[in-house]
Design a protein around this motif. Structure first.
Motif, PDB file in Angstrom:
ATOM      1  N   SER A 138      50.531  37.438  45.289  1.00 12.56           N
ATOM      2  CA  SER A 138      51.636  37.877  46.144  1.00 12.56           C
ATOM      3  C   SER A 138      51.537  39.364  46.503  1.00 12.56           C
ATOM      4  O   SER A 138      52.077  39.793  47.510  1.00 12.56           O
ATOM      5  N   LEU A 139      50.842  40.139  45.682  1.00 12.69           N
ATOM      6  CA  LEU A 139      50.657  41.566  45.977  1.00 12.69           C
ATOM      7  C   LEU A 139      49.292  41.854  46.612  1.00 12.69           C
ATOM      8  O   LEU A 139      48.916  43.013  46.759  1.00 12.69           O
ATOM      9  N   SER A 140      48.554  40.813  46.980  1.00  8.77           N
ATOM     10  CA  SER A 140      47.193  40.991  47.490  1.00  8.77           C
ATOM     11  C   SER A 140      47.124  41.815  48.775  1.00  8.77           C
ATOM     12  O   SER A 140      46.088  42.401  49.072  1.00  8.77           O
ATOM     13  N   ASP A 141      48.219  41.879  49.548  1.00  6.98           N
ATOM     14  CA  ASP A 141      48.195  42.679  50.780  1.00  6.98           C
ATOM     15  C   ASP A 141      48.220  44.182  50.490  1.00  6.98           C
ATOM     16  O   ASP A 141      47.724  44.974  51.284  1.00  6.98           O
ATOM     17  N   THR A 142      48.779  44.599  49.345  1.00  6.61           N
ATOM     18  CA  THR A 142      48.851  46.023  49.011  1.00  6.61           C
ATOM     19  C   THR A 142      48.021  46.402  47.784  1.00  6.61           C
ATOM     20  O   THR A 142      47.736  47.575  47.583  1.00  6.61           O
ATOM     21  N   ALA A 143      47.651  45.413  46.961  1.00  3.06           N
ATOM     22  CA  ALA A 143      46.961  45.730  45.708  1.00  3.06           C
ATOM     23  C   ALA A 143      45.692  44.913  45.535  1.00  3.06           C
ATOM     24  O   ALA A 143      45.527  43.842  46.114  1.00  3.06           O
ATOM     25  N   VAL A 144      44.817  45.461  44.706  1.00  7.86           N
ATOM     26  CA  VAL A 144      43.584  44.773  44.347  1.00  7.86           C
ATOM     27  C   VAL A 144      43.493  44.764  42.816  1.00  7.86           C
ATOM     28  O   VAL A 144      43.936  45.713  42.159  1.00  7.86           O
ATOM     29  N   ILE A 145      42.948  43.689  42.251  1.00  7.51           N
ATOM     30  CA  ILE A 145      42.842  43.586  40.792  1.00  7.51           C
ATOM     31  C   ILE A 145      41.715  44.501  40.330  1.00  7.51           C
ATOM     32  O   ILE A 145      40.564  44.335  40.713  1.00  7.51           O
ATOM     33  N   GLU A 146      42.082  45.499  39.516  1.00  5.16           N
ATOM     34  CA  GLU A 146      41.085  46.436  39.005  1.00  5.16           C
ATOM     35  C   GLU A 146      40.504  45.933  37.687  1.00  5.16           C
ATOM     36  O   GLU A 146      39.336  46.128  37.407  1.00  5.16           O
ATOM     37  N   LYS A 147      41.361  45.316  36.871  1.00  4.96           N
ATOM     38  CA  LYS A 147      40.916  44.760  35.593  1.00  4.96           C
ATOM     39  C   LYS A 147      41.488  43.352  35.500  1.00  4.96           C
ATOM     40  O   LYS A 147      42.700  43.168  35.524  1.00  4.96           O
ATOM     41  N   ALA A 148      40.637  42.366  35.417  1.00  3.45           N
ATOM     42  CA  ALA A 148      41.049  40.957  35.412  1.00  3.45           C
ATOM     43  C   ALA A 148      41.914  40.638  34.193  1.00  3.45           C
ATOM     44  O   ALA A 148      41.848  41.341  33.177  1.00  3.45           O
ATOM     45  N   ILE A 156      48.703  38.847  27.502  1.00  3.18           N
ATOM     46  CA  ILE A 156      47.634  38.823  28.495  1.00  3.18           C
ATOM     47  C   ILE A 156      47.990  39.927  29.487  1.00  3.18           C
ATOM     48  O   ILE A 156      49.129  39.992  29.955  1.00  3.18           O
ATOM     49  N   SER A 157      47.018  40.790  29.796  1.00  3.98           N
ATOM     50  CA  SER A 157      47.342  41.863  30.733  1.00  3.98           C
ATOM     51  C   SER A 157      46.237  42.047  31.760  1.00  3.98           C
ATOM     52  O   SER A 157      45.075  41.718  31.524  1.00  3.98           O
ATOM     53  N   MET A 158      46.646  42.582  32.911  1.00  2.00           N
ATOM     54  CA  MET A 158      45.696  42.914  33.974  1.00  2.00           C
ATOM     55  C   MET A 158      46.163  44.216  34.626  1.00  2.00           C
ATOM     56  O   MET A 158      47.326  44.604  34.506  1.00  2.00           O
ATOM     57  N   VAL A 159      45.261  44.901  35.298  1.00  2.00           N
ATOM     58  CA  VAL A 159      45.585  46.169  35.953  1.00  2.00           C
ATOM     59  C   VAL A 159      45.384  46.004  37.445  1.00  2.00           C
ATOM     60  O   VAL A 159      44.343  45.514  37.899  1.00  2.00           O
ATOM     61  N   LEU A 160      46.392  46.425  38.220  1.00  2.61           N
ATOM     62  CA  LEU A 160      46.327  46.395  39.670  1.00  2.61           C
ATOM     63  C   LEU A 160      46.267  47.829  40.194  1.00  2.61           C
ATOM     64  O   LEU A 160      46.927  48.723  39.651  1.00  2.61           O
ATOM     65  N   ALA A 161      45.492  48.040  41.261  1.00  2.26           N
ATOM     66  CA  ALA A 161      45.424  49.355  41.891  1.00  2.26           C
ATOM     67  C   ALA A 161      45.650  49.185  43.387  1.00  2.26           C
ATOM     68  O   ALA A 161      45.448  48.096  43.945  1.00  2.26           O
ATOM     69  N   GLU A 162      46.069  50.261  44.030  1.00  2.94           N
ATOM     70  CA  GLU A 162      46.377  50.232  45.461  1.00  2.94           C
ATOM     71  C   GLU A 162      45.091  49.989  46.255  1.00  2.94           C
ATOM     72  O   GLU A 162      44.044  50.535  45.926  1.00  2.94           O
ATOM     73  N   LYS A 163      45.211  49.200  47.324  1.00  5.25           N
ATOM     74  CA  LYS A 163      44.076  48.962  48.206  1.00  5.25           C
ATOM     75  C   LYS A 163      43.780  50.241  48.973  1.00  5.25           C
ATOM     76  O   LYS A 163      44.682  50.925  49.413  1.00  5.25           O
ATOM     77  N   LYS A 164      42.507  50.532  49.150  1.00  2.00           N
ATOM     78  CA  LYS A 164      42.139  51.748  49.895  1.00  2.00           C
ATOM     79  C   LYS A 164      42.188  51.484  51.376  1.00  2.00           C
ATOM     80  O   LYS A 164      41.861  50.491  51.884  1.00  2.00           O
TER      81      LYS A 164
END
Length: 164
Positions: A138-148, A156-164
């Protein structure tokens, strides 16, 4: 190093106005600096021969401090904000968490999304992984998965970062 601290036999000297005065002994350079009533400062100690310049040392230190301060102003510290959820989160709560994550990402921060398990929930960890996948989708338009998504103890955790 300044003035008498410079003990090299030969140095490359740069004058007051930035002109090259050539290679000479440190004593000669010191005499020239004294005549100009300025300091002899070693600028590039690793060069062969070392590079020294005739300048006002106090002014030189002030300029360096100012440049450092300017560089610090332009730096942006990226923080990692954490969003915690449980596996039985409702859709409205999930939407609220997504909006918070969106705000964090827009400000330039990274978002760590954590799915925490308690008690009997631990038996169904893998079946709850879809919550993180949906969150990222749902956040794929603004974010990219940095750590799966990765299992770390009771979460369970994952890290999201802003899309460039």
């Amino acid at each position: 190093m300044i003035n008498e601290q410079i003990r090299d036999r030969e140095i490359r000297l740069i004058g007051v106005n930035g002109e090259q005065l050539g290679i000479m002994s440190a004593r000669e350079a010191m005499k020239l600096a004294e005549e100009a009533e300025l300091d002899l400062v070693k600028i590039a100690p690793t060069a062969k021969p070392p590079v020294c310049k005739i300048i006002d040392y106090g002014k030189y230190r002030y300029e360096l401090a100012r440049k450092e301060k300017e560089a610090k102003k332009k730096q942006k510290v990226v923080e990692v904000k954490e969003i915690r959820m449980s596996p039985n989160i409702e859709s409205n709560d999930l939407n609220t968490k997504m909006n918070a994550a969106k705000k964090f990402l827009e400000k330039g921060n990274k978002v760590k999304v954590t799915l925490r398990f308690r008690g009997r929930e631990m038996a169904h960890m893998q079946s709850s992984r879809h919550i993180l996948d949906d969150f990222a989708e749902s956040l794929s338009d603004t974010a990219v998965i940095e750590k799966a998504p990765k299992v770390e103890g009771r979460s369970i955790s994952m890290v999201l970062a802003e899309k460039k």
